[in-house]
Design a protein around this motif. Structure first.
Motif, PDB file in Angstrom:
ATOM      1  N   LEU A   7     -42.132 -48.205 -96.940  1.00  0.00           N
ATOM      2  CA  LEU A   7     -41.088 -47.898 -95.646  1.00  0.00           C
ATOM      3  C   LEU A   7     -39.864 -47.047 -96.017  1.00  0.00           C
ATOM      4  O   LEU A   7     -39.598 -46.901 -97.449  1.00  0.00           O
ATOM      5  CB  LEU A   7     -40.335 -49.243 -95.200  1.00  0.00           C
ATOM      6  N   ALA A  10     -33.130 -46.274 -94.589  1.00  0.00           N
ATOM      7  CA  ALA A  10     -32.203 -45.593 -93.396  1.00  0.00           C
ATOM      8  C   ALA A  10     -30.786 -45.470 -93.802  1.00  0.00           C
ATOM      9  O   ALA A  10     -30.289 -46.220 -94.546  1.00  0.00           O
ATOM     10  CB  ALA A  10     -32.178 -46.818 -92.126  1.00  0.00           C
ATOM     11  N   ILE A  33     -34.482 -41.840 -93.884  1.00  0.00           N
ATOM     12  CA  ILE A  33     -34.540 -41.403 -92.698  1.00  0.00           C
ATOM     13  C   ILE A  33     -33.099 -41.503 -92.072  1.00  0.00           C
ATOM     14  O   ILE A  33     -32.398 -42.552 -92.125  1.00  0.00           O
ATOM     15  CB  ILE A  33     -35.418 -42.320 -91.714  1.00  0.00           C
ATOM     16  N   PHE A  35     -29.705 -41.204 -89.435  1.00  0.00           N
ATOM     17  CA  PHE A  35     -29.605 -41.268 -88.057  1.00  0.00           C
ATOM     18  C   PHE A  35     -28.180 -40.714 -87.975  1.00  0.00           C
ATOM     19  O   PHE A  35     -27.186 -41.117 -88.345  1.00  0.00           O
ATOM     20  CB  PHE A  35     -29.805 -42.682 -87.456  1.00  0.00           C
ATOM     21  N   ARG A 107     -32.555 -37.262 -87.732  1.00  0.00           N
ATOM     22  CA  ARG A 107     -32.754 -37.552 -86.443  1.00  0.00           C
ATOM     23  C   ARG A 107     -31.364 -37.301 -85.671  1.00  0.00           C
ATOM     24  O   ARG A 107     -30.207 -38.166 -85.940  1.00  0.00           O
ATOM     25  CB  ARG A 107     -33.169 -39.223 -86.097  1.00  0.00           C
ATOM     26  N   GLU A 134     -34.898 -53.658 -89.190  1.00  0.00           N
ATOM     27  CA  GLU A 134     -35.208 -53.036 -87.689  1.00  0.00           C
ATOM     28  C   GLU A 134     -33.941 -52.748 -87.299  1.00  0.00           C
ATOM     29  O   GLU A 134     -32.918 -53.314 -86.818  1.00  0.00           O
ATOM     30  CB  GLU A 134     -35.715 -54.082 -86.823  1.00  0.00           C
ATOM     31  N   ARG A 136     -32.145 -50.567 -84.213  1.00  0.00           N
ATOM     32  CA  ARG A 136     -32.306 -50.164 -82.715  1.00  0.00           C
ATOM     33  C   ARG A 136     -31.230 -48.772 -82.469  1.00  0.00           C
ATOM     34  O   ARG A 136     -30.021 -49.015 -82.810  1.00  0.00           O
ATOM     35  CB  ARG A 136     -31.625 -51.164 -81.783  1.00  0.00           C
ATOM     36  N   TRP A 137     -31.943 -48.056 -81.935  1.00  0.00           N
ATOM     37  CA  TRP A 137     -31.069 -46.810 -81.692  1.00  0.00           C
ATOM     38  C   TRP A 137     -31.298 -46.144 -80.563  1.00  0.00           C
ATOM     39  O   TRP A 137     -32.416 -46.196 -79.690  1.00  0.00           O
ATOM     40  CB  TRP A 137     -31.167 -45.694 -82.815  1.00  0.00           C
ATOM     41  N   ASP A 139     -31.549 -42.337 -78.206  1.00  0.00           N
ATOM     42  CA  ASP A 139     -31.479 -40.954 -78.345  1.00  0.00           C
ATOM     43  C   ASP A 139     -30.789 -40.226 -77.270  1.00  0.00           C
ATOM     44  O   ASP A 139     -29.964 -41.022 -76.629  1.00  0.00           O
ATOM     45  CB  ASP A 139     -32.964 -40.519 -78.226  1.00  0.00           C
ATOM     46  N   HIS A 145     -34.823 -47.077 -78.932  1.00  0.00           N
ATOM     47  CA  HIS A 145     -35.907 -47.160 -79.973  1.00  0.00           C
ATOM     48  C   HIS A 145     -35.694 -48.122 -81.184  1.00  0.00           C
ATOM     49  O   HIS A 145     -34.638 -48.714 -81.266  1.00  0.00           O
ATOM     50  CB  HIS A 145     -36.139 -45.739 -80.703  1.00  0.00           C
ATOM     51  N   SER A 147     -36.727 -48.734 -85.333  1.00  0.00           N
ATOM     52  CA  SER A 147     -37.421 -48.223 -86.590  1.00  0.00           C
ATOM     53  C   SER A 147     -37.235 -49.248 -87.563  1.00  0.00           C
ATOM     54  O   SER A 147     -36.062 -49.951 -87.516  1.00  0.00           O
ATOM     55  CB  SER A 147     -36.532 -46.786 -87.078  1.00  0.00           C
ATOM     56  N   VAL A 149     -37.152 -50.349 -91.443  1.00  0.00           N
ATOM     57  CA  VAL A 149     -37.008 -49.802 -92.763  1.00  0.00           C
ATOM     58  C   VAL A 149     -36.931 -50.648 -94.071  1.00  0.00           C
ATOM     59  O   VAL A 149     -36.773 -51.872 -93.646  1.00  0.00           O
ATOM     60  CB  VAL A 149     -35.669 -48.926 -92.774  1.00  0.00           C
TER      61      VAL A 149
END
Length: 382
Positions: A7, A10, A33, A35, A107, A134, A136-137, A139, A145, A147, A149
């Protein structure tokens, strides 16, 4: 059960610290990843992009980020130059984010609203340290969404949570209702925000260098627009402590700022109110009445605008399902707090620190950068 190592990790926030964290992950063969709540990397810096920082480029570029950039033929800035916030983004963060190892990981317009352990609430113990996270985000279109990680580095900063005007840490009565008259942080009074301030009476509230920056910029605006009047209110009488460093300041540009403020005060160009405590804001025929006390004497000021430059605080709401430890006073990690406590330290006296001081009870979760400093104003990017 072992932690799932395939994974990504984040990183929340694509500012200098967040992208530096991503560069370090890449250099170690890990997949980040990132954000970023703004529409571009360094979005918070762009909001104060007109401000020149105190520290030169040599202190502002992370080593792992530099290695990636130089391998791609980066045209590095002069190490001794002092960049503005915008220059940090344009000459450093944007080129870094565009590199092939990082670009696919970022992102934009992705606002993280909550973090938890996958399938576990805050109270659950069984398998907690090996469970992935997990996030939560949301857009740009408002879609939510999730994700998954392996670890989380929270470098989301504090810029989006400015402190209010009150000496007690709360908004003064009427502050929320008077939002159209108030700017928080460091508005660009000589540029994008000029029309809001030219020819106006402006009250600057705050006892730090952000307040000095704004007050001096307003004095330059006064030179072009003589109707502009500047009042500087310090909630506590710390003027000598604030301006005393001068040329002996460890950061010369910061010392020069203090000297300029001292000269403006001595010349009668900058009126200082200290200690001033506002208690209520009221509308007054298109202006704002600021009711409070100066040296415990009742005083009412009639102004057109207020700039509140009283610092920032971390947003801990998105961490409510994690086991997070923060000092009850500074809201910094407990091991870090005594090293940065503004009652005892300035940014020049903070000792080096790292993973030990930033560790949290929640395994594989870290708060870094200015957010790790909580409410302490002693953060330096280096």
């Amino acid at each position: 059960m072992k932690l799932e190592t395939s994974l990504p990790v984040a990183v929340i926030g694509a500012g200098p610290v967040g992208l530096a964290a991503a560069a370090h992950l890449v250099s170690r063969g890990l997949t980040p990843i990132v954000f970023e709540r703004g529409a571009s990397v360094g979005a918070s810096l762009l909001e104060w992009g007109h401000v020149r920082v105190f520290s030169p480029w040599a202190y502002n570029v992370d080593a792992a980020a530099r290695a990636l950039l130089e391998a791609a033929g980066w045209d590095a800035p002069e190490p001794t130059d002092l960049p503005t916030g915008r220059e940090i983004v344009e000459r450093y963060l944007a080129p870094l984010a565009a590199l092939p190892p990082l670009a696919p990981a970022i992102r934009l317009s992705a606002r993280v609203i909550a973090i938890t352990r996958l399938g576990l609430d805050k109270v659950s113990n069984r398998g907690r340290d090996t469970a992935p996270f997990e996030l939560r985000w949301i857009d740009a279109a408002g879609n939510e969404h999730a994700s998954v990680v392996r670890a989380v580095i929270d470098a989301s900063g504090t810029w989006a949570r400015p402190n209010p005007m009150g000496v007690d840490g709360l908004p003064v009565l009427g502050e929320r209702a008077a939002a159209e008259f108030i700017d928080y942080g460091i508005p660009d009074v000589l540029g994008a925000s000029r029309d809001r301030f030219a020819g106006r009476t402006v009250l600057v509230v705050g006892s730090g260098h952000s307040a000095i920056n704004t007050a001096l910029a307003l004095l330059r605006l006064h030179d072009a627009e003589p109707g502009t009047r500047v009042l500087w209110a310090l909630r506590r009488n710390r003027i000598e402590r604030l301006l005393g460093g001068g040329l002996n300041d460890q950061l010369p540009e910061r010392g020069a700022l203090g000297l300029a403020a001292r000269q403006a005060i001595d010349a009668g160009r900058l009126q200082v109110l200290a200690p001033f405590a506002a208690t209520r804001l009221e509308p007054a025929d298109g202006k704002l009445a600021v009711i409070g006390t100066l040296n415990q004497t009742q005083l009412t000021l009639l102004v057109d605008r207020i700039v509140v430059a009283t610092g920032f605080r971390p947003d801990l709401d998105l961490l409510s399902e994690l086991r997070v430890a923060v000092d009850p006073a500074t809201e910094a990690p407990p091991a870090l707090s005594p090293l940065i406590d503004p009652n005892f330290h300035s940014c020049g006296t903070v000792p080096p620190h790292g993973v030990v001081e930033l560790a949290q009870p929640e395994a594989n979760f870290f708060i870094v950068g200015s957010k790790s400093y909580g409410r302490a104003p002693t953060f330096l990017m280096a």
